[in-house]
Design a protein around this motif. Structure first.
Motif, PDB file in Angstrom:
ATOM      1  N   ALA A  66      22.163  80.996  45.802  1.00  0.00           N
ATOM      2  CA  ALA A  66      23.403  81.607  46.287  1.00  0.00           C
ATOM      3  C   ALA A  66      23.834  82.768  45.391  1.00  0.00           C
ATOM      4  O   ALA A  66      24.278  83.806  45.875  1.00  0.00           O
ATOM      5  N   ARG A  67      23.679  82.599  44.073  1.00  0.00           N
ATOM      6  CA  ARG A  67      24.046  83.688  43.148  1.00  0.00           C
ATOM      7  C   ARG A  67      23.161  84.906  43.362  1.00  0.00           C
ATOM      8  O   ARG A  67      23.632  86.042  43.392  1.00  0.00           O
ATOM      9  N   LYS A  68      21.863  84.673  43.483  1.00  0.00           N
ATOM     10  CA  LYS A  68      20.913  85.776  43.649  1.00  0.00           C
ATOM     11  C   LYS A  68      21.125  86.509  44.969  1.00  0.00           C
ATOM     12  O   LYS A  68      20.990  87.739  45.038  1.00  0.00           O
ATOM     13  N   THR A  69      21.423  85.767  46.005  1.00  0.00           N
ATOM     14  CA  THR A  69      21.546  86.364  47.338  1.00  0.00           C
ATOM     15  C   THR A  69      22.884  87.075  47.537  1.00  0.00           C
ATOM     16  O   THR A  69      22.941  88.159  48.111  1.00  0.00           O
ATOM     17  N   SER A  70      23.956  86.449  47.036  1.00  0.00           N
ATOM     18  CA  SER A  70      25.296  86.966  47.318  1.00  0.00           C
ATOM     19  C   SER A  70      25.814  87.939  46.269  1.00  0.00           C
ATOM     20  O   SER A  70      26.687  88.757  46.551  1.00  0.00           O
ATOM     21  N   GLY A  71      25.316  87.809  45.033  1.00  0.00           N
ATOM     22  CA  GLY A  71      25.840  88.637  43.951  1.00  0.00           C
ATOM     23  C   GLY A  71      27.124  88.100  43.341  1.00  0.00           C
ATOM     24  O   GLY A  71      27.677  88.683  42.416  1.00  0.00           O
ATOM     25  N   VAL A  72      27.615  86.961  43.850  1.00  0.00           N
ATOM     26  CA  VAL A  72      28.802  86.313  43.284  1.00  0.00           C
ATOM     27  C   VAL A  72      28.344  85.354  42.187  1.00  0.00           C
ATOM     28  O   VAL A  72      27.597  84.414  42.451  1.00  0.00           O
ATOM     29  N   GLN A  73      28.786  85.590  40.973  1.00  0.00           N
ATOM     30  CA  GLN A  73      28.282  84.845  39.828  1.00  0.00           C
ATOM     31  C   GLN A  73      29.104  83.576  39.571  1.00  0.00           C
ATOM     32  O   GLN A  73      29.937  83.502  38.673  1.00  0.00           O
ATOM     33  N   LEU A  74      28.866  82.562  40.395  1.00  0.00           N
ATOM     34  CA  LEU A  74      29.491  81.259  40.221  1.00  0.00           C
ATOM     35  C   LEU A  74      28.425  80.203  39.979  1.00  0.00           C
ATOM     36  O   LEU A  74      27.302  80.324  40.476  1.00  0.00           O
ATOM     37  N   ASN A  75      28.786  79.182  39.240  1.00  0.00           N
ATOM     38  CA  ASN A  75      27.843  78.110  38.936  1.00  0.00           C
ATOM     39  C   ASN A  75      27.912  76.950  39.913  1.00  0.00           C
ATOM     40  O   ASN A  75      27.006  76.126  39.950  1.00  0.00           O
ATOM     41  N   ASP A  76      29.004  76.872  40.680  1.00  0.00           N
ATOM     42  CA  ASP A  76      29.185  75.717  41.563  1.00  0.00           C
ATOM     43  C   ASP A  76      29.890  76.156  42.848  1.00  0.00           C
ATOM     44  O   ASP A  76      31.100  75.991  43.002  1.00  0.00           O
ATOM     45  N   PHE A  77      29.119  76.701  43.775  1.00  0.00           N
ATOM     46  CA  PHE A  77      29.689  77.159  45.042  1.00  0.00           C
ATOM     47  C   PHE A  77      30.262  75.993  45.850  1.00  0.00           C
ATOM     48  O   PHE A  77      31.187  76.164  46.627  1.00  0.00           O
ATOM     49  N   ASN A  78      29.676  74.809  45.675  1.00  0.00           N
ATOM     50  CA  ASN A  78      30.012  73.677  46.530  1.00  0.00           C
ATOM     51  C   ASN A  78      31.224  72.895  46.066  1.00  0.00           C
ATOM     52  O   ASN A  78      31.618  71.932  46.718  1.00  0.00           O
ATOM     53  N   CYS A  79      31.812  73.256  44.946  1.00  0.00           N
ATOM     54  CA  CYS A  79      32.971  72.526  44.435  1.00  0.00           C
ATOM     55  C   CYS A  79      34.146  72.670  45.402  1.00  0.00           C
ATOM     56  O   CYS A  79      34.526  73.783  45.775  1.00  0.00           O
TER      57      CYS A  79
END
Length: 317
Positions: free
Chosen positions: A142-155
């Motif tokens: 998700a980080r690589k594809t979206s460019g949004v640097q988050l560690n836990d998208f699913n939280c």
């Protein structure tokens, strides 16, 4: 109003009273004005009865009940539409998200001027192989594809400015990609906060391994929509035109070669006996179809009406 706390749920009757009491303790300690919005996503237990009772006891508690299970994204969409607070907090109803995190999340939105703050469950109490490892791979992609640097998208524990939730469309199973939707909508200041993750106290998880497969498919969808959702002709039209031109030039080359052989009395065969003729013809047909797909996509974008994605059975008074 300071806070709107949105809690989607499915069959969480054991935890609702305890969760509400915990939230109330935090609200009173910080003197927040607030509302708690429970969205019952088609529960088959006593969850809705408990929500109705809670709303009678506390006018700040509100409830929305779906006719059936429409999914977490639709529940959040309904909650976002109803929310009135300056800061919107989303959290799960299973007591794994701690309401004690709310004051710091609120401060990051109000004082540090973040548009969105996502929780990061750095230390998890889930199965290593069933959840933790797949989750790490999923978040990396998700980080690589979206460019949004988050560690836990699913939280599920996140905080938003009110303007953010009013300007994003959460549909399908896109709830895990709300930070990406916010970024695509123009909200660039997205932060992250390490939050406490607690073991599940009641019941069992409602999500299985299939959520990671669906998550990757949704990630591809978001990437595509963010780049070509408003201009499908740019993709399909370009590919279709390219394929048509290649096919047309190839067919033209085959025809010219036959004319050349006829003119110089060289042996020649029927054009229809040449396999490259059919390849060229197929390429032209596919190119035309792709071009038409882009054209139809543009028409649909300009004529579509927003249809209801869920049905609400009832709400609390």
């Amino acid at each position: 109003m300071n806070l709107s706390i949105i809690i989607p749920l499915l069959n969480e009757e054991e935890s609702l009273q305890e969760l509400q009491n915990w939230i109330l303790t935090v609200m009173k300690a910080n003197n927040y004005s607030y509302e708690i919005i429970f969205i019952d996503d088609g529960s088959t237990d006593k969850s809705w009865s408990i929500i109705e009772q809670l709303s009678i006891e506390n006018s700040n508690v509100k409830g929305i009940r779906f006719l059936k299970n429409f999914g977490k994204s639709q529940a959040l969409h309904a909650g976002f539409a109803k929310a009135q607070g300056d800061v919107i907090i989303t959290m799960d109803a299973d007591l794994q998200d701690s309401p004690n995190e709310i004051p710091e999340l609120y401060d990051m939105i109000i004082n540090q001027k973040f548009d969105l703050v996502s929780g990061w469950k750095k230390k998890r109490y889930d199965s290593v192989f069933a959840k933790n490892i797949p989750s790490k791979l999923f978040n990396w992609a998700a980080r690589k594809t979206s460019g949004v640097q988050l560690n836990d998208f699913n939280c599920g524990l996140k905080a938003y400015k009110n303007i953010v939730v009013k300007n994003i469309e959460v549909s399908g199973e896109m709830h895990r990609y709300i930070p990406v939707l916010a970024k695509n909508a123009g909200f660039g200041k997205i932060g992250e906060k390490v939050v406490l993750h607690q073991p599940r106290k009641y019941g069992e998880t409602k999500f299985g391994m299939d959520r990671f497969i669906n998550g990757f498919l949704d990630l591809i969808t978001i990437w595509f929509l963010s780049r070509f959702g408003k201009r499908p002709m740019h993709l399909f039209g370009a590919l279709g035109s390219l394929m048509f031109i290649i096919g047309f030039l190839s067919a033209g080359f085959i025809g010219i070669m036959k004319l050349y052989k006829l003119y110089h009395d060289l042996p020649y065969g029927l054009v229809t006996n040449n396999p490259w003729f059919y390849i060229s013809l197929t390429t032209m047909i596919i190119g035309t179809q792709l071009f038409l797909a882009g054209f139809l996509g543009e028409i649909i974008l300009r004529t579509k009406n927003n249809e209801e994605r869920y049905k609400i059975s009832e709400t609390t008074k």
